[in-house]
Design a protein around this motif. Structure first.
Motif, PDB file in Angstrom:
ATOM      1  N   LEU A 142      -1.032  13.644  17.810  1.00  0.00           N
ATOM      2  CA  LEU A 142      -0.859  13.067  16.476  1.00  0.00           C
ATOM      3  C   LEU A 142      -0.552  11.581  16.554  1.00  0.00           C
ATOM      4  N   LEU A 143       0.238  11.202  17.564  1.00  0.00           N
ATOM      5  CA  LEU A 143       0.585   9.793  17.717  1.00  0.00           C
ATOM      6  C   LEU A 143      -0.630   8.958  18.096  1.00  0.00           C
ATOM      7  N   LEU A 144      -1.517   9.564  18.908  1.00  0.00           N
ATOM      8  CA  LEU A 144      -2.681   8.834  19.389  1.00  0.00           C
ATOM      9  C   LEU A 144      -3.865   8.905  18.426  1.00  0.00           C
ATOM     10  N   ALA A 145      -3.839   9.838  17.485  1.00  0.00           N
ATOM     11  CA  ALA A 145      -4.975  10.023  16.570  1.00  0.00           C
ATOM     12  C   ALA A 145      -5.097   8.842  15.626  1.00  0.00           C
ATOM     13  N   PRO A 146      -6.329   8.495  15.195  1.00  0.00           N
ATOM     14  CA  PRO A 146      -6.523   7.422  14.227  1.00  0.00           C
ATOM     15  C   PRO A 146      -5.825   7.752  12.916  1.00  0.00           C
ATOM     16  N   ALA A 147      -5.424   6.695  12.205  1.00  0.00           N
ATOM     17  CA  ALA A 147      -4.770   6.901  10.913  1.00  0.00           C
ATOM     18  C   ALA A 147      -5.754   7.528   9.941  1.00  0.00           C
ATOM     19  N   ALA A 148      -5.255   8.324   9.065  1.00  0.00           N
ATOM     20  CA  ALA A 148      -6.096   8.920   8.026  1.00  0.00           C
ATOM     21  C   ALA A 148      -6.689   7.818   7.164  1.00  0.00           C
ATOM     22  N   PRO A 149      -7.895   8.039   6.593  1.00  0.00           N
ATOM     23  CA  PRO A 149      -8.535   7.010   5.788  1.00  0.00           C
ATOM     24  C   PRO A 149      -7.638   6.444   4.695  1.00  0.00           C
ATOM     25  N   SER A 150      -6.871   7.281   4.025  1.00  0.00           N
ATOM     26  CA  SER A 150      -6.022   6.795   2.934  1.00  0.00           C
ATOM     27  C   SER A 150      -4.947   5.863   3.459  1.00  0.00           C
ATOM     28  N   PHE A 197      -5.195   4.110   6.201  1.00  0.00           N
ATOM     29  CA  PHE A 197      -5.930   2.923   6.634  1.00  0.00           C
ATOM     30  C   PHE A 197      -6.149   1.976   5.462  1.00  0.00           C
ATOM     31  N   ALA A 198      -6.561   2.535   4.328  1.00  0.00           N
ATOM     32  CA  ALA A 198      -6.818   1.716   3.151  1.00  0.00           C
ATOM     33  C   ALA A 198      -5.540   1.114   2.596  1.00  0.00           C
ATOM     34  N   GLN A 199      -4.434   1.885   2.668  1.00  0.00           N
ATOM     35  CA  GLN A 199      -3.164   1.367   2.168  1.00  0.00           C
ATOM     36  C   GLN A 199      -2.715   0.160   2.979  1.00  0.00           C
ATOM     37  N   ALA A 200      -2.990   0.173   4.285  1.00  0.00           N
ATOM     38  CA  ALA A 200      -2.592  -0.942   5.141  1.00  0.00           C
ATOM     39  C   ALA A 200      -3.515  -2.149   4.973  1.00  0.00           C
ATOM     40  N   TYR A 201      -4.758  -1.908   4.602  1.00  0.00           N
ATOM     41  CA  TYR A 201      -5.750  -2.983   4.452  1.00  0.00           C
ATOM     42  C   TYR A 201      -5.367  -3.929   3.320  1.00  0.00           C
ATOM     43  N   PRO A 202      -5.535  -5.251   3.531  1.00  0.00           N
ATOM     44  CA  PRO A 202      -5.974  -5.920   4.750  1.00  0.00           C
ATOM     45  C   PRO A 202      -4.788  -6.349   5.607  1.00  0.00           C
ATOM     46  N   THR A 203      -5.003  -6.382   6.914  1.00  0.00           N
ATOM     47  CA  THR A 203      -3.950  -6.810   7.831  1.00  0.00           C
ATOM     48  C   THR A 203      -4.250  -8.168   8.447  1.00  0.00           C
ATOM     49  N   LYS A 204      -5.379  -8.771   8.030  1.00  0.00           N
ATOM     50  CA  LYS A 204      -5.755 -10.105   8.506  1.00  0.00           C
ATOM     51  C   LYS A 204      -6.648 -10.739   7.436  1.00  0.00           C
ATOM     52  N   PRO A 205      -6.947 -12.037   7.543  1.00  0.00           N
ATOM     53  CA  PRO A 205      -7.786 -12.697   6.531  1.00  0.00           C
ATOM     54  C   PRO A 205      -9.148 -12.034   6.369  1.00  0.00           C
ATOM     55  N   VAL A 206      -9.669 -12.086   5.135  1.00  0.00           N
ATOM     56  CA  VAL A 206     -10.971 -11.506   4.794  1.00  0.00           C
ATOM     57  C   VAL A 206     -11.941 -12.638   4.475  1.00  0.00           C
ATOM     58  N   LYS A 207     -13.135 -12.569   5.040  1.00  0.00           N
ATOM     59  CA  LYS A 207     -14.169 -13.568   4.787  1.00  0.00           C
ATOM     60  C   LYS A 207     -14.991 -13.152   3.566  1.00  0.00           C
ATOM     61  N   ALA A 226     -12.679   4.253   1.346  1.00  0.00           N
ATOM     62  CA  ALA A 226     -11.339   3.982   0.827  1.00  0.00           C
ATOM     63  C   ALA A 226     -11.098   2.485   0.654  1.00  0.00           C
ATOM     64  N   ILE A 227     -11.643   1.667   1.560  1.00  0.00           N
ATOM     65  CA  ILE A 227     -11.504   0.214   1.437  1.00  0.00           C
ATOM     66  C   ILE A 227     -12.341  -0.297   0.277  1.00  0.00           C
ATOM     67  N   VAL A 228     -13.568   0.212   0.146  1.00  0.00           N
ATOM     68  CA  VAL A 228     -14.425  -0.178  -0.979  1.00  0.00           C
ATOM     69  C   VAL A 228     -13.726   0.147  -2.301  1.00  0.00           C
ATOM     70  N   ALA A 229     -13.145   1.333  -2.384  1.00  0.00           N
ATOM     71  CA  ALA A 229     -12.453   1.748  -3.608  1.00  0.00           C
ATOM     72  C   ALA A 229     -11.254   0.846  -3.901  1.00  0.00           C
ATOM     73  N   LYS A 230     -10.524   0.479  -2.846  1.00  0.00           N
ATOM     74  CA  LYS A 230      -9.352  -0.380  -3.042  1.00  0.00           C
ATOM     75  C   LYS A 230      -9.765  -1.755  -3.556  1.00  0.00           C
ATOM     76  N   LEU A 231     -10.791  -2.340  -2.950  1.00  0.00           N
ATOM     77  CA  LEU A 231     -11.286  -3.644  -3.408  1.00  0.00           C
ATOM     78  C   LEU A 231     -11.796  -3.562  -4.842  1.00  0.00           C
ATOM     79  N   SER A 232     -12.521  -2.489  -5.142  1.00  0.00           N
ATOM     80  CA  SER A 232     -13.058  -2.308  -6.493  1.00  0.00           C
ATOM     81  C   SER A 232     -11.943  -2.229  -7.528  1.00  0.00           C
ATOM     82  N   ASP A 233     -10.925  -1.443  -7.229  1.00  0.00           N
ATOM     83  CA  ASP A 233      -9.804  -1.296  -8.161  1.00  0.00           C
ATOM     84  C   ASP A 233      -9.063  -2.617  -8.360  1.00  0.00           C
ATOM     85  N   GLU A 234      -8.869  -3.358  -7.273  1.00  0.00           N
ATOM     86  CA  GLU A 234      -8.160  -4.637  -7.368  1.00  0.00           C
ATOM     87  C   GLU A 234      -8.957  -5.653  -8.192  1.00  0.00           C
TER      88      GLU A 234
END
Length: 326
Positions: free
Chosen positions: A15-23, A25-35, A266-274
């Motif tokens: 569980l510790l090594l598994a990738p984060a769930a999509p939701s 992941f989207a909640q954390a996005y963005p973690t760096k500048p976006v072009k 999930a990222i597309v949805a987050k950007l769309s909502d914002e």
């Protein structure tokens, strides 16, 4: 017991090594500048709208959304760059009616597919185009302008922000419907084109209202008509081309945010909502209205549905005009 403890320990480690769930992941996005790619130079409507949205996204999401102007080939250079970028949400673009509905019919060789290579994010704005002339042009309305063009076939030059832009096709549609012969001079965006128009190097243009409006208001250029079926709300004093003898004439530009295909939903949805929330704020509505743009927003499907009808519509217009770029 030993087996149970070993199994539980292994499960915990997995569980510790598994990738984060999509939701997550989207909640954390963005973690760096976006072009934010703009496929035209600074100063045009695409650039203006992209900078408004980018500034607000930076405020709301806590990371810089940085505009990157990649102009050339009627918007194709920046659009192809975005299509081939990593689909991780850190490269998005402000597309246009040209890059995502006209160019696929106008260019014989296109380095991207506007449908297959992109994930629609949000329809940002609808914009009227406007026929404007240099003050040296004597025509004061569309009827006088058509008469002038017919009396001087091949003599009037019109600048546009580039091949395949809504300004280009608005002019081609106008030429077809009026039977006039005028020479197209494509530029690498509205900024350089308007500079030449203000200097009298070309006589007229069909440009997006937001980029032309400051020059109309200052009196440096004369507006003869907007391309929409009804008068545009922010410029009710400018008549439509349709009401000046061409009742079937209609061309409305639009601008939209896209991400590369396969960008996480999930990222597309987050950007769309914002973006939708940004466009609904009184501040942004007032800002867009001042510049002659109508904010839209909505879910990605709204943009996807628009593209289906627009690609077909402009394919017919391109064919009728005879315009083709190898």
């Amino acid at each position: 017991m030993t087996f149970t403890r070993t199994f539980l320990a292994a499960a915990a480690a997995a569980l510790l090594l598994a990738p984060a769930a999509p939701s997550a992941f989207a909640q954390a996005y963005p973690t760096k500048p976006v072009k934010v790619v703009v496929p035209f130079p600074a100063g045009g409507t695409t650039d203006i709208l992209a900078r408004h949205i980018s500034a607000k996204l930076s405020e709301r999401l806590g990371q810089q959304f940085v505009v990157d102007n990649r102009a050339g080939a009627g918007g194709n250079i920046g659009t192809e760059f975005t299509a081939k970028s990593e689909p991780d949400g850190y490269t998005i673009m402000m597309g246009t009616i040209g890059t995502h509905s006209i160019n696929i019919s106008l260019y014989s060789k296109l380095g991207y597919d506007p449908v297959k290579d992109f994930a629609p994010v949000s329809l940002v704005a609808m914009v009227a185009n406007v026929l404007v002339v240099h003050p040296s042009v004597p025509a004061k309305n569309v009827q006088e302008f058509v008469a002038l063009a017919k009396s001087q076939p091949g003599k009037l030059n019109f600048g546009t922000p580039g091949n395949g832009t809504s300004g280009h096709l608005s002019a081609e549609l106008f030429k077809t419907m009026t039977g006039t012969d005028m020479v197209h001079v494509p530029y690498r965006g509205s900024g350089p084109m308007l500079t030449d128009l203000l200097g009298g190097n070309v006589q007229f243009t069909f440009d997006n209202l937001p980029s032309a409006l400051p020059h109309i208001r200052s009196g440096a250029l004369r507006a003869l008509g907007v391309t929409t079926p009804k008068r545009w709300p922010s410029t009710p004093d400018i008549p439509t081309i349709a009401e000046q003898g061409l009742p079937d004439y209609s061309a409305t530009a639009w601008f939209a945010m896209y991400a590369p295909a396969k960008t996480p939903a999930a990222i597309v949805a987050k950007l769309s909502d914002e973006i939708d929330a940004i466009l609904k704020t009184p501040e942004m509505k007032a800002q867009f209205d001042q510049q002659g743009a109508d904010p839209v927003g909505g879910k990605p499907q709204v943009l996807a549905d628009l593209m289906k009808t627009e690609i077909d519509k402009w394919a017919k217009a391109v064919k009728a005009s005879g315009a083709r770029i190898d």
